[in-house]
Design a protein around this motif. Structure first.
Motif, PDB file in Angstrom:
ATOM      1  N   LEU A   1      94.281  36.004 -35.367  1.00  0.00           N
ATOM      2  CA  LEU A   1      94.743  34.935 -34.484  1.00  0.00           C
ATOM      3  C   LEU A   1      96.161  35.162 -33.971  1.00  0.00           C
ATOM      4  O   LEU A   1      96.649  34.392 -33.138  1.00  0.00           O
ATOM      5  CB  LEU A   1      94.662  33.575 -35.202  1.00  0.00           C
ATOM      6  CG  LEU A   1      93.253  33.006 -35.353  1.00  0.00           C
ATOM      7  CD1 LEU A   1      93.279  31.716 -36.155  1.00  0.00           C
ATOM      8  CD2 LEU A   1      92.631  32.763 -33.985  1.00  0.00           C
TER       9      LEU A   1
ATOM     10  N   PHE B   1      96.102  24.809 -24.647  1.00  0.00           N
ATOM     11  CA  PHE B   1      96.259  26.115 -25.294  1.00  0.00           C
ATOM     12  C   PHE B   1      95.879  26.021 -26.767  1.00  0.00           C
ATOM     13  O   PHE B   1      95.165  26.866 -27.304  1.00  0.00           O
ATOM     14  CB  PHE B   1      97.707  26.593 -25.159  1.00  0.00           C
ATOM     15  CG  PHE B   1      97.994  27.875 -25.880  1.00  0.00           C
ATOM     16  CD1 PHE B   1      98.465  27.865 -27.190  1.00  0.00           C
ATOM     17  CD2 PHE B   1      97.773  29.110 -25.269  1.00  0.00           C
ATOM     18  CE1 PHE B   1      98.725  29.043 -27.861  1.00  0.00           C
ATOM     19  CE2 PHE B   1      98.019  30.284 -25.939  1.00  0.00           C
ATOM     20  CZ  PHE B   1      98.499  30.251 -27.231  1.00  0.00           C
TER      21      PHE B   1
ATOM     22  N   VAL C   1      92.108  25.702 -27.189  1.00  0.00           N
ATOM     23  CA  VAL C   1      91.422  26.986 -26.978  1.00  0.00           C
ATOM     24  C   VAL C   1      91.599  27.881 -28.191  1.00  0.00           C
ATOM     25  O   VAL C   1      90.646  28.500 -28.676  1.00  0.00           O
ATOM     26  CB  VAL C   1      91.972  27.687 -25.707  1.00  0.00           C
ATOM     27  CG1 VAL C   1      91.441  29.117 -25.617  1.00  0.00           C
ATOM     28  CG2 VAL C   1      91.580  26.914 -24.461  1.00  0.00           C
ATOM     29  N   LYS C   2      92.838  27.940 -28.699  1.00  0.00           N
ATOM     30  CA  LYS C   2      93.132  28.782 -29.856  1.00  0.00           C
ATOM     31  C   LYS C   2      92.319  28.327 -31.075  1.00  0.00           C
ATOM     32  O   LYS C   2      91.795  29.143 -31.836  1.00  0.00           O
ATOM     33  CB  LYS C   2      94.627  28.699 -30.171  1.00  0.00           C
ATOM     34  CG  LYS C   2      95.133  29.797 -31.101  1.00  0.00           C
ATOM     35  CD  LYS C   2      95.443  31.063 -30.318  1.00  0.00           C
ATOM     36  CE  LYS C   2      96.220  32.054 -31.154  1.00  0.00           C
ATOM     37  NZ  LYS C   2      96.596  33.258 -30.414  1.00  0.00           N
TER      38      LYS C   2
ATOM     39  N   LEU D   1      88.647  29.320 -30.623  1.00  0.00           N
ATOM     40  CA  LEU D   1      88.501  30.756 -30.833  1.00  0.00           C
ATOM     41  C   LEU D   1      88.611  31.089 -32.314  1.00  0.00           C
ATOM     42  O   LEU D   1      87.875  31.931 -32.837  1.00  0.00           O
ATOM     43  CB  LEU D   1      89.572  31.521 -30.040  1.00  0.00           C
ATOM     44  CG  LEU D   1      89.374  31.606 -28.524  1.00  0.00           C
ATOM     45  CD1 LEU D   1      90.613  32.189 -27.861  1.00  0.00           C
ATOM     46  CD2 LEU D   1      88.152  32.441 -28.184  1.00  0.00           C
TER      47      LEU D   1
ATOM     48  N   CYS E   1      95.030  34.942 -26.697  1.00  0.00           N
ATOM     49  CA  CYS E   1      93.720  34.307 -26.552  1.00  0.00           C
ATOM     50  C   CYS E   1      92.739  35.181 -25.777  1.00  0.00           C
ATOM     51  O   CYS E   1      91.560  35.256 -26.127  1.00  0.00           O
ATOM     52  CB  CYS E   1      93.867  32.954 -25.845  1.00  0.00           C
ATOM     53  SG  CYS E   1      94.589  31.667 -26.889  1.00  0.00           S
ATOM     54  N   ASN E   2      93.226  35.841 -24.716  1.00  0.00           N
ATOM     55  CA  ASN E   2      92.307  36.661 -23.922  1.00  0.00           C
ATOM     56  C   ASN E   2      91.772  37.845 -24.732  1.00  0.00           C
ATOM     57  O   ASN E   2      90.613  38.240 -24.578  1.00  0.00           O
ATOM     58  CB  ASN E   2      92.989  37.150 -22.640  1.00  0.00           C
ATOM     59  CG  ASN E   2      94.226  37.978 -22.913  1.00  0.00           C
ATOM     60  OD1 ASN E   2      94.822  37.871 -23.978  1.00  0.00           O
ATOM     61  ND2 ASN E   2      94.625  38.787 -21.964  1.00  0.00           N
TER      62      ASN E   2
END
Length: 218
Positions: free
Chosen positions: A187, A156, A159-160, A163, A191-192
């Motif tokens: 932020l 997680f 991914v964050k 992004l 995430c989606n």
């Protein structure tokens, strides 16, 4: 606007038209359209309040007679009460509370600090109000401990982080001076939602502009 809200607005439009037509048959469609520019909570109240409806129609007629292009207008419920800060605050709170943020009182207080003229705009412009509520909510969440930010998953976090890097690159192109702060605000989103923003430059640009506006107002 989702299907439920659209159906509700259509229902309000029909009720308004039926109430207006006996009074102004030749202008009923135009007047109904103008009133539908008002926030839905105001329309709900207008349908059940003859005095408020009459005041709204009078404002609409005055707008038409003066050939003004501005269709958004405020409804003056009472000459003395509507001019008081308390009355504006009550109206603003009711509109903020509808969004179910869980921070209605705090957000209303923050918005009231913008000044009387700005609050009048918010009461009559549902889209602007929604933007301001979103900005205020983000500001509150940044100040408060948020357990949702804590994650034991390294995937997680990775991914964050990725992004965040991509978001930062886009924000830097638009607002290099405040890119770090704006990226931090964005932020806070799931995430989606961030991934969807990266797929839509228009939506991302809109979010950046909203955040930049928050910095200006601050």
């Amino acid at each position: 606007m989702d299907n439920h809200c659209l159906e509700h607005q259509n229902m309000l439009g029909e009720k308004l038209y039926n109430a207006i037509f006996p009074r102004h048959p030749e202008m009923a469609i135009k007047l109904t359209g103008m009133l539908l520019e008002l926030p839905v909570p105001v329309l709900d109240q207008m349908i059940h309040d003859e005095k408020l409806l009459s005041a709204g129609l009078q404002k609409a007629l005055s707008t038409l007679q003066s050939s003004t292009e501005k269709c958004m207008f405020k409804i003056v419920q009472d000459d003395t009460d509507s001019d008081s800060t308390d009355s504006l605050g009550d109206q603003l709170y009711d509109l903020v509370d509808i969004h179910n943020t869980g921070h209605s009182e705090k957000i209303t207080g923050m918005l009231l600090e913008l000044g009387r003229n700005e609050v009048k705009k918010l009461v009559s412009d549902s889209q602007l109000l929604e933007q301001k509520i979103h900005i205020a909510q983000e500001a509150l969440e940044q100040k408060m401990p948020d357990e949702r930010k804590v994650s034991n998953s390294s995937d997680f976090d990775d991914v964050k982080e990725k992004l965040g890097e991509k978001i930062f690159e886009q924000v830097e192109k638009i607002d290099p001076q405040n890119c770090a702060y704006i990226t931090g605000m964005l932020l806070e989103m799931p995430c989606n939602s961030l991934a969807e923003l990266l797929k839509s430059p228009e939506q991302l640009n809109e979010k950046i502009q909203i955040a930049a506006l928050a910095l200006k107002d601050g």
